[in-house]
Scaffold this active site. Structure first.
Site, PDB file in Angstrom:
ATOM      1  N   HIS A  46      43.811  34.254  35.945  1.00 26.78           N
ATOM      2  CA  HIS A  46      43.449  34.205  34.568  1.00 26.78           C
ATOM      3  C   HIS A  46      43.614  33.661  33.536  1.00 26.78           C
ATOM      4  O   HIS A  46      44.873  33.191  34.018  1.00 26.78           O
ATOM      5  CB  HIS A  46      43.395  36.160  34.179  1.00 26.78           C
ATOM      6  N   ASN A  65      46.830  44.077  27.513  1.00 26.36           N
ATOM      7  CA  ASN A  65      46.199  44.599  28.387  1.00 26.36           C
ATOM      8  C   ASN A  65      44.910  45.303  28.167  1.00 26.36           C
ATOM      9  O   ASN A  65      44.134  46.200  27.560  1.00 26.36           O
ATOM     10  CB  ASN A  65      46.830  46.132  29.334  1.00 26.36           C
ATOM     11  N   GLN A 117      56.174  45.091  39.332  1.00 26.04           N
ATOM     12  CA  GLN A 117      55.686  45.062  40.423  1.00 26.04           C
ATOM     13  C   GLN A 117      55.843  44.045  41.229  1.00 26.04           C
ATOM     14  O   GLN A 117      54.931  42.621  41.511  1.00 26.04           O
ATOM     15  CB  GLN A 117      54.034  45.468  40.412  1.00 26.04           C
ATOM     16  N   GLY A 120      52.313  46.734  44.300  1.00 22.18           N
ATOM     17  CA  GLY A 120      51.487  46.734  44.164  1.00 22.18           C
ATOM     18  C   GLY A 120      51.006  45.639  42.965  1.00 22.18           C
ATOM     19  O   GLY A 120      50.255  45.781  42.290  1.00 22.18           O
ATOM     20  N   GLN A 121      51.724  44.659  42.953  1.00 22.70           N
ATOM     21  CA  GLN A 121      51.982  43.565  42.151  1.00 22.70           C
ATOM     22  C   GLN A 121      50.274  42.397  42.683  1.00 22.70           C
ATOM     23  O   GLN A 121      49.782  42.605  44.314  1.00 22.70           O
ATOM     24  CB  GLN A 121      52.557  42.305  42.227  1.00 22.70           C
ATOM     25  N   THR A 122      49.424  42.763  42.038  1.00 23.91           N
ATOM     26  CA  THR A 122      47.386  42.176  41.746  1.00 23.91           C
ATOM     27  C   THR A 122      47.972  40.553  41.980  1.00 23.91           C
ATOM     28  O   THR A 122      46.817  39.766  42.078  1.00 23.91           O
ATOM     29  CB  THR A 122      46.396  43.399  41.209  1.00 23.91           C
ATOM     30  N   HIS A 145      51.736  36.347  39.208  1.00 20.68           N
ATOM     31  CA  HIS A 145      52.292  35.592  38.294  1.00 20.68           C
ATOM     32  C   HIS A 145      53.316  36.800  37.324  1.00 20.68           C
ATOM     33  O   HIS A 145      52.879  38.273  37.345  1.00 20.68           O
ATOM     34  CB  HIS A 145      51.391  35.385  37.295  1.00 20.68           C
ATOM     35  N   HIS A 196      55.113  39.380  35.847  1.00 23.70           N
ATOM     36  CA  HIS A 196      54.628  40.043  34.325  1.00 23.70           C
ATOM     37  C   HIS A 196      55.686  41.414  34.200  1.00 23.70           C
ATOM     38  O   HIS A 196      55.667  42.385  35.281  1.00 23.70           O
ATOM     39  CB  HIS A 196      53.372  40.437  34.129  1.00 23.70           C
ATOM     40  N   HIS A 244      55.360  45.295  32.972  1.00 22.10           N
ATOM     41  CA  HIS A 244      54.690  46.023  31.969  1.00 22.10           C
ATOM     42  C   HIS A 244      55.042  46.561  31.118  1.00 22.10           C
ATOM     43  O   HIS A 244      56.664  47.328  31.281  1.00 22.10           O
ATOM     44  CB  HIS A 244      53.549  47.245  33.114  1.00 22.10           C
TER      45      HIS A 244
HETATM   46  W1  AMW Z   1      50.085  44.279  38.102  1.00 21.31           W
HETATM   47  O1  AMW Z   1      49.256  45.513  39.475  1.00 21.31           O
HETATM   48  O2  AMW Z   1      49.564  42.581  39.102  1.00 21.31           O
HETATM   49  O3  AMW Z   1      51.077  44.694  37.991  1.00 21.31           O
HETATM   50  O4  AMW Z   1      49.074  44.511  36.992  1.00 21.31           O
HETATM   51  C1  AMW Z   1      48.616  43.029  36.186  1.00 21.31           C
HETATM   52  C2  AMW Z   1      48.059  43.984  35.112  1.00 21.31           C
HETATM   53  O5  AMW Z   1      47.002  42.762  34.141  1.00 21.31           O
HETATM   54  C3  AMW Z   1      47.426  45.074  34.655  1.00 21.31           C
HETATM   55  O6  AMW Z   1      47.321  46.187  33.813  1.00 21.31           O
HETATM   56  C4  AMW Z   1      45.738  44.718  34.536  1.00 21.31           C
HETATM   57  O7  AMW Z   1      45.180  45.511  33.868  1.00 21.31           O
HETATM   58  C5  AMW Z   1      46.498  43.293  33.867  1.00 21.31           C
HETATM   59  N1  AMW Z   1      45.075  42.464  33.734  1.00 21.31           N
HETATM   60  C6  AMW Z   1      45.206  41.813  34.916  1.00 21.31           C
HETATM   61  N2  AMW Z   1      43.883  41.067  34.004  1.00 21.31           N
HETATM   62  C7  AMW Z   1      43.717  40.703  33.041  1.00 21.31           C
HETATM   63  C8  AMW Z   1      43.217  39.913  31.730  1.00 21.31           C
HETATM   64  N3  AMW Z   1      42.214  39.171  31.891  1.00 21.31           N
HETATM   65  N4  AMW Z   1      43.965  40.292  30.390  1.00 21.31           N
HETATM   66  C9  AMW Z   1      44.792  41.162  30.480  1.00 21.31           C
HETATM   67  N5  AMW Z   1      45.420  41.766  31.383  1.00 21.31           N
HETATM   68  C10 AMW Z   1      44.958  42.015  32.454  1.00 21.31           C
END
Ligand code: AMW
Length: 176
Positions: free
Chosen positions: A35, A54, A110, A116-118, A121, A123, A125
Protein backbone atom coordinates in the site's frame (compact mmCIF):
# COMPACT_ATOMS: atom_id res chain seq x y z
CA UNK A 1 15.49 4.33 -5.53
CA UNK A 2 13.20 2.17 -7.68
CA UNK A 3 9.95 2.65 -9.57
CA UNK A 4 6.66 0.97 -8.75
CA UNK A 5 3.14 1.06 -10.10
CA UNK A 6 0.60 2.52 -7.76
CA UNK A 7 -3.13 3.11 -7.96
CA UNK A 8 -3.57 3.98 -4.28
CA UNK A 9 -4.31 7.65 -4.49
CA UNK A 10 -5.91 7.91 -7.90
CA UNK A 11 -8.03 5.57 -9.99
CA UNK A 12 -5.48 5.86 -12.77
CA UNK A 13 -2.28 3.85 -12.58
CA UNK A 14 0.66 6.13 -11.80
CA UNK A 15 4.38 5.61 -11.52
CA UNK A 16 5.86 6.73 -8.23
CA UNK A 17 9.35 6.64 -6.85
CA UNK A 18 9.70 4.64 -3.62
CA UNK A 19 13.02 5.01 -1.82
CA UNK A 20 14.75 2.31 0.21
CA UNK A 21 13.44 3.97 3.36
CA UNK A 22 9.84 3.41 2.28
CA UNK A 23 9.27 7.17 2.37
CA UNK A 24 8.44 8.55 -1.03
CA UNK A 25 9.71 12.11 -1.08
CA UNK A 26 8.36 13.00 -4.53
CA UNK A 27 4.71 12.40 -3.61
CA UNK A 28 5.20 12.52 0.17
CA UNK A 29 3.50 9.20 0.67
CA UNK A 30 4.50 6.32 2.93
CA UNK A 31 4.97 2.74 1.96
CA UNK A 32 3.08 0.09 3.98
CA UNK A 33 3.77 -3.23 2.27
CA UNK A 34 1.89 -3.15 -1.02
CA UNK A 35 0.00 0.00 0.00
CA UNK A 36 0.94 3.61 -0.54
CA UNK A 37 -0.28 5.60 2.43
CA UNK A 38 -1.25 9.25 2.13
CA UNK A 39 0.32 11.61 4.68
CA UNK A 40 -3.22 12.66 5.69
CA UNK A 41 -3.75 9.33 7.50
CA UNK A 42 -0.29 9.32 9.13
CA UNK A 43 -0.18 11.00 12.54
CA UNK A 44 3.39 10.40 13.68
CA UNK A 45 6.70 10.20 11.84
CA UNK A 46 9.92 9.61 13.72
CA UNK A 47 13.43 9.10 12.38
CA UNK A 48 12.76 5.44 11.50
CA UNK A 49 9.05 4.79 12.06
CA UNK A 50 5.57 6.10 11.31
CA UNK A 51 2.07 5.58 12.68
CA UNK A 52 -1.17 5.53 10.71
CA UNK A 53 -4.85 5.12 11.44
CA UNK A 54 -6.53 1.86 10.43
CA UNK A 55 -8.99 1.59 7.56
CA UNK A 56 -10.78 -1.25 9.41
CA UNK A 57 -10.24 -0.87 13.15
CA UNK A 58 -11.20 -3.74 15.45
CA UNK A 59 -11.94 -1.23 18.25
CA UNK A 60 -12.07 2.59 18.15
CA UNK A 61 -8.49 3.89 18.11
CA UNK A 62 -6.94 0.72 16.67
CA UNK A 63 -3.86 2.11 14.91
CA UNK A 64 -0.64 0.77 13.39
CA UNK A 65 3.02 1.64 13.97
CA UNK A 66 5.53 0.62 11.28
CA UNK A 67 9.19 0.98 10.44
CA UNK A 68 9.77 3.39 7.54
CA UNK A 69 11.91 0.73 5.89
CA UNK A 70 9.48 -1.80 4.40
CA UNK A 71 10.77 -5.09 5.82
CA UNK A 72 8.54 -8.12 6.17
CA UNK A 73 9.56 -9.75 9.45
CA UNK A 74 10.46 -8.46 12.90
CA UNK A 75 13.78 -10.30 12.67
CA UNK A 76 14.69 -8.14 9.63
CA UNK A 77 14.80 -4.93 11.69
CA UNK A 78 18.09 -3.42 12.78
CA UNK A 79 18.51 -2.68 16.52
CA UNK A 80 18.05 1.07 15.96
CA UNK A 81 14.81 0.37 14.06
CA UNK A 82 13.52 -1.88 16.87
CA UNK A 83 14.33 0.82 19.42
CA UNK A 84 12.65 3.56 17.37
CA UNK A 85 9.60 1.39 16.57
CA UNK A 86 9.02 0.48 20.20
CA UNK A 87 9.58 4.00 21.48
CA UNK A 88 7.10 5.25 18.87
CA UNK A 89 4.69 2.47 19.88
CA UNK A 90 4.94 3.48 23.54
CA UNK A 91 4.13 7.12 22.68
CA UNK A 92 1.28 6.10 20.38
CA UNK A 93 -0.16 3.79 23.05
CA UNK A 94 -0.30 6.61 25.60
CA UNK A 95 -2.00 8.90 23.10
CA UNK A 96 -4.67 6.51 21.83
CA UNK A 97 -5.49 5.28 25.33
CA UNK A 98 -6.09 8.87 26.40
CA UNK A 99 -7.87 10.05 23.26
CA UNK A 100 -10.24 7.07 23.06
CA UNK A 101 -10.83 6.92 26.83
CA UNK A 102 -9.26 3.50 27.19
CA UNK A 103 -8.06 2.05 30.47
CA UNK A 104 -5.63 -0.52 29.03
CA UNK A 105 -3.89 -1.37 25.76
CA UNK A 106 -3.41 -4.42 23.58
CA UNK A 107 -0.19 -4.46 21.52
CA UNK A 108 0.12 -7.14 18.87
CA UNK A 109 2.53 -8.09 16.09
CA UNK A 110 1.40 -10.78 13.65
CA UNK A 111 4.85 -11.77 12.45
CA UNK A 112 4.45 -13.98 9.38
CA UNK A 113 1.46 -15.44 7.51
CA UNK A 114 0.85 -18.31 9.95
CA UNK A 115 0.62 -15.71 12.72
CA UNK A 116 -2.09 -13.86 10.75
CA UNK A 117 0.02 -11.24 8.96
CA UNK A 118 -1.55 -10.04 5.72
CA UNK A 119 0.55 -6.92 4.98
CA UNK A 120 4.17 -7.92 4.38
CA UNK A 121 5.63 -5.00 6.30
CA UNK A 122 6.28 -5.17 10.05
CA UNK A 123 3.57 -3.35 12.01
CA UNK A 124 2.50 -3.13 15.62
CA UNK A 125 -1.24 -3.07 16.23
CA UNK A 126 -2.11 -0.74 19.11
CA UNK A 127 -5.64 -1.07 20.49
CA UNK A 128 -7.15 0.96 23.33
CA UNK A 129 -9.10 -1.37 25.61
CA UNK A 130 -11.87 -0.81 28.10
CA UNK A 131 -13.98 -2.96 30.38
CA UNK A 132 -16.55 -5.01 28.49
CA UNK A 133 -15.31 -4.13 24.98
CA UNK A 134 -15.36 -7.85 24.19
CA UNK A 135 -17.64 -10.40 25.80
CA UNK A 136 -14.59 -12.65 26.16
CA UNK A 137 -11.46 -10.53 26.68
CA UNK A 138 -9.10 -12.57 24.49
CA UNK A 139 -11.58 -12.45 21.59
CA UNK A 140 -9.63 -9.36 20.57
CA UNK A 141 -7.01 -11.76 19.17
CA UNK A 142 -9.64 -13.69 17.18
CA UNK A 143 -10.87 -10.39 15.74
CA UNK A 144 -7.33 -9.27 14.88
CA UNK A 145 -6.70 -12.58 13.19
CA UNK A 146 -9.78 -12.43 10.95
CA UNK A 147 -10.78 -8.75 10.50
CA UNK A 148 -8.71 -8.20 7.33
CA UNK A 149 -8.83 -11.71 5.88
CA UNK A 150 -10.45 -12.04 2.46
CA UNK A 151 -13.74 -13.54 3.63
CA UNK A 152 -14.17 -10.81 6.31
CA UNK A 153 -12.77 -7.86 4.36
CA UNK A 154 -14.07 -5.78 1.48
CA UNK A 155 -13.63 -2.15 0.43
CA UNK A 156 -17.23 -1.47 1.42
CA UNK A 157 -16.21 -2.14 5.03
CA UNK A 158 -13.29 0.30 4.99
CA UNK A 159 -13.61 3.72 6.52
CA UNK A 160 -13.66 6.72 4.23
CA UNK A 161 -10.48 8.67 3.59
CA UNK A 162 -12.15 11.70 5.17
CA UNK A 163 -12.93 9.83 8.39
CA UNK A 164 -9.40 8.44 8.58
CA UNK A 165 -7.82 11.84 7.88
CA UNK A 166 -9.96 13.48 10.53
CA UNK A 167 -8.89 10.88 13.13
CA UNK A 168 -5.23 11.28 12.14
CA UNK A 169 -5.51 15.07 12.47
CA UNK A 170 -6.92 14.72 15.99
CA UNK A 171 -4.10 12.35 17.02
CA UNK A 172 -1.37 14.45 15.39
CA UNK A 173 -2.12 17.29 17.81
CA UNK A 174 -0.75 15.23 20.73
CA UNK A 175 2.65 14.97 19.08
CA UNK A 176 3.14 18.65 18.24
W1 AMW B 1 -1.93 -7.75 9.65
O1 AMW B 1 -3.25 -8.86 9.42
O2 AMW B 1 -0.96 -7.80 8.33
O3 AMW B 1 -1.21 -7.98 11.17
O4 AMW B 1 -2.69 -6.24 9.77
C1 AMW B 1 -2.87 -5.36 8.67
C2 AMW B 1 -3.65 -4.18 9.20
O5 AMW B 1 -3.51 -3.14 8.28
C3 AMW B 1 -5.13 -4.46 9.35
O6 AMW B 1 -5.56 -3.97 10.60
C4 AMW B 1 -5.75 -3.69 8.20
O7 AMW B 1 -7.05 -3.23 8.50
C5 AMW B 1 -4.77 -2.56 8.04
N1 AMW B 1 -4.65 -1.97 6.71
C6 AMW B 1 -4.38 -2.63 5.56
N2 AMW B 1 -4.26 -1.77 4.54
C7 AMW B 1 -4.44 -0.52 5.05
C8 AMW B 1 -4.43 0.79 4.49
N3 AMW B 1 -4.23 0.99 3.18
N4 AMW B 1 -4.65 1.84 5.31
C9 AMW B 1 -4.88 1.64 6.63
N5 AMW B 1 -4.90 0.42 7.22
C10 AMW B 1 -4.68 -0.65 6.44
Amino acid sequence: MRWEFSSFAFPRISLVAVGKTGFNREEMSFRFGQHLIKPSVVFLKTELSFALVNRKPVVPGHVLVCPLRPVERFRDLRPDEVADLFQATQRVGMVVEKHFQGTSLTFSIQDGPEAGQTVKHVHVHVLPRKAGDFHRNDSVYDELQKHDKEEEDSPTLWRSEEEMASEAAALRVYFQ
